[in-house]
Design a protein around this motif. Sequence first.
Motif, PDB file in Angstrom:
ATOM      1  N   ASP A   1      -6.236  17.795   3.260  1.00  0.00           N
ATOM      2  CA  ASP A   1      -7.122  17.768   4.429  1.00  0.00           C
ATOM      3  C   ASP A   1      -6.715  16.665   5.429  1.00  0.00           C
ATOM      4  O   ASP A   1      -7.552  16.113   6.125  1.00  0.00           O
ATOM      5  CB  ASP A   1      -8.575  17.559   3.950  1.00  0.00           C
ATOM      6  N   GLY A   2      -5.432  16.338   5.424  1.00  0.00           N
ATOM      7  CA  GLY A   2      -4.951  15.321   6.364  1.00  0.00           C
ATOM      8  C   GLY A   2      -5.256  13.898   5.946  1.00  0.00           C
ATOM      9  O   GLY A   2      -5.046  12.949   6.701  1.00  0.00           O
ATOM     10  N   THR A   3      -5.779  13.730   4.720  1.00  0.00           N
ATOM     11  CA  THR A   3      -6.134  12.383   4.273  1.00  0.00           C
ATOM     12  C   THR A   3      -5.095  11.829   3.295  1.00  0.00           C
ATOM     13  O   THR A   3      -4.295  12.573   2.726  1.00  0.00           O
ATOM     14  CB  THR A   3      -7.505  12.364   3.561  1.00  0.00           C
ATOM     15  N   LEU A   4      -5.152  10.521   3.106  1.00  0.00           N
ATOM     16  CA  LEU A   4      -4.244   9.821   2.197  1.00  0.00           C
ATOM     17  C   LEU A   4      -5.079   8.899   1.311  1.00  0.00           C
ATOM     18  O   LEU A   4      -6.070   8.334   1.776  1.00  0.00           O
ATOM     19  CB  LEU A   4      -3.264   8.975   3.017  1.00  0.00           C
ATOM     20  N   GLU A   5      -4.658   8.771   0.061  1.00  0.00           N
ATOM     21  CA  GLU A   5      -5.348   7.817  -0.822  1.00  0.00           C
ATOM     22  C   GLU A   5      -4.494   6.569  -0.977  1.00  0.00           C
ATOM     23  O   GLU A   5      -3.343   6.648  -1.420  1.00  0.00           O
ATOM     24  CB  GLU A   5      -5.604   8.436  -2.203  1.00  0.00           C
ATOM     25  N   PRO A   6      -5.032   5.393  -0.610  1.00  0.00           N
ATOM     26  CA  PRO A   6      -4.248   4.167  -0.807  1.00  0.00           C
ATOM     27  C   PRO A   6      -4.129   3.807  -2.290  1.00  0.00           C
ATOM     28  O   PRO A   6      -5.110   3.837  -3.017  1.00  0.00           O
ATOM     29  CB  PRO A   6      -5.063   3.093  -0.070  1.00  0.00           C
ATOM     30  N   VAL A   7      -2.910   3.513  -2.697  1.00  0.00           N
ATOM     31  CA  VAL A   7      -2.640   2.996  -4.041  1.00  0.00           C
ATOM     32  C   VAL A   7      -2.111   1.583  -3.807  1.00  0.00           C
ATOM     33  O   VAL A   7      -1.068   1.406  -3.181  1.00  0.00           O
ATOM     34  CB  VAL A   7      -1.608   3.880  -4.769  1.00  0.00           C
ATOM     35  N   VAL A   8      -2.851   0.582  -4.261  1.00  0.00           N
ATOM     36  CA  VAL A   8      -2.545  -0.781  -3.827  1.00  0.00           C
ATOM     37  C   VAL A   8      -1.993  -1.672  -4.948  1.00  0.00           C
ATOM     38  O   VAL A   8      -2.375  -1.545  -6.100  1.00  0.00           O
ATOM     39  CB  VAL A   8      -3.777  -1.478  -3.194  1.00  0.00           C
TER      40      VAL A   8
ATOM     41  N   VAL B   1       0.831  -1.202   0.000  1.00  0.00           N
ATOM     42  CA  VAL B   1       0.000   0.000   0.000  1.00  0.00           C
ATOM     43  C   VAL B   1       0.866   1.252   0.000  1.00  0.00           C
ATOM     44  O   VAL B   1       1.650   1.468   0.922  1.00  0.00           O
ATOM     45  CB  VAL B   1      -0.947   0.029   1.227  1.00  0.00           C
ATOM     46  N   GLU B   2       0.750   2.047  -1.069  1.00  0.00           N
ATOM     47  CA  GLU B   2       1.367   3.371  -1.101  1.00  0.00           C
ATOM     48  C   GLU B   2       0.292   4.355  -0.650  1.00  0.00           C
ATOM     49  O   GLU B   2      -0.824   4.329  -1.170  1.00  0.00           O
ATOM     50  CB  GLU B   2       1.802   3.732  -2.527  1.00  0.00           C
ATOM     51  N   LEU B   3       0.613   5.195   0.314  1.00  0.00           N
ATOM     52  CA  LEU B   3      -0.365   6.177   0.785  1.00  0.00           C
ATOM     53  C   LEU B   3       0.022   7.542   0.240  1.00  0.00           C
ATOM     54  O   LEU B   3       1.046   8.097   0.617  1.00  0.00           O
ATOM     55  CB  LEU B   3      -0.417   6.187   2.311  1.00  0.00           C
ATOM     56  N   THR B   4      -0.777   8.054  -0.697  1.00  0.00           N
ATOM     57  CA  THR B   4      -0.436   9.324  -1.335  1.00  0.00           C
ATOM     58  C   THR B   4      -1.252  10.452  -0.697  1.00  0.00           C
ATOM     59  O   THR B   4      -2.425  10.277  -0.376  1.00  0.00           O
ATOM     60  CB  THR B   4      -0.711   9.281  -2.851  1.00  0.00           C
ATOM     61  N   GLU B   5      -0.624  11.611  -0.522  1.00  0.00           N
ATOM     62  CA  GLU B   5      -1.284  12.774   0.090  1.00  0.00           C
ATOM     63  C   GLU B   5      -2.515  13.164  -0.719  1.00  0.00           C
ATOM     64  O   GLU B   5      -2.433  13.323  -1.939  1.00  0.00           O
ATOM     65  CB  GLU B   5      -0.309  13.962   0.107  1.00  0.00           C
ATOM     66  N   ALA B   6      -3.647  13.309  -0.035  1.00  0.00           N
ATOM     67  CA  ALA B   6      -4.869  13.692  -0.744  1.00  0.00           C
ATOM     68  C   ALA B   6      -5.480  14.962  -0.169  1.00  0.00           C
ATOM     69  O   ALA B   6      -6.603  15.316  -0.492  1.00  0.00           O
ATOM     70  CB  ALA B   6      -5.875  12.547  -0.707  1.00  0.00           C
TER      71      ALA B   6
END
Length: 392
Positions: A265-272, A258-263
């Motif tokens: 507002d403090g959130t991350l988008e998982p790239v799996v 899982v790569e967690l990319t900055e999205a």
Amino acid sequence: MTLRGAAIALGACAATLTRAALFSDRARLEAWQARRMRRWLRQTAGVEGLQDLPIMDRAALMAGFAAHNRLGLTAEAATAMAEGRAAPPPGHHVGLSTGTTSGVRMPYLISEAERFIWLGTILAKTLGLEALRRPRVAVALPRGSALYDAAGDGRALPLCFVSLGAGFSATLPALEGFAPDVLVAPPRYLGWLAGRRARLSPRRIYAAAEVLDPPERAAIRAGFPAARLGEIYMATEGLFAVSCGHGTLHLAEDRVHVELTEAGDGTLEPVVTDFTRRAQVMARYRTGDLVRLVSCPCGSPLRAVVVAGRVADRIGGIAPDVLRDAVLGAGARDFRLAQVGDETPVLTLPPGSETAGPRVALETLLGRAVTLQVARLAPPETTKLRRVMRSP
Ligand SMILES: [Zn+2]
């Protein structure tokens, strides 16, 4: 389920449990994952390193579908198989995602063995050693799930799959007749079951395939006070996270990278990247979900997250969980918030609900006016429940 399927599922279950015991710290987990990834990238994806692959979204995956599965099936051919217009390849299962934001239903291809490995992994991660004692597990999911139809005569593994396609009421006889120890289902359905006082006494309940919002969490706890409540974060694209004994979701990093990319507002988008699947390559797939990293006292080396909603459902750049918490925190029992394009967002509250507080809280957060309407809010029976929804 065939005996071979059950054997594969139980084998995957045992392997998952063994690995969980071996991964005492993050460094050991990462070293093991790096070895598995290297092998998978070379043998299945045909590249040396992850960075050699582009990040894919749903549209790119659909366009290049044939290049990303071992059988060379096009998206059109796979869709025809999933819809029953053509026979699937022997030993494989072809399904369609339930379709979320885009409305495009994406086909997926999974081998029978992979399907049972998935099932065994979920059993291990939800039940631990108890999984080997063959508890009665009921899974209620829309037809899009790859887990679906992995059931059979139940001698090897007592499993019951319940389709939500015909509406909630139609499911009760089968579910009550089966009397599950463990129940896996979308939260909107679990909340409905709790409100119906269904004659069920599961020891464990797992909310799956949707965000578990506070209204359903409260309803499920009230309706099934003796059951332990957890979550499974999964999609047709794979199994992403399962909650531990503390109720915290941990990424399934023993199955997916899982790569967690900055999205924002403090959130991350998982790239799996799913390094266990070979029939279809699922590499650097943009999930379209938003998560936040959290900590968990359980000591697992798997990173812990909460799911914050969908990337596409952000309104005014604000994540759905922040919008939800503002409205519920201001006294609303339930709500829906929808925006079409850049039009004025519409806040719907149930009759008898406090309206002024939630509206003010939301308008303050968004920095703009919202339209308020009052209507009865029932859980959708055939589509996912998204309290915050933005459509193009
Ligand atoms: Zn934990």
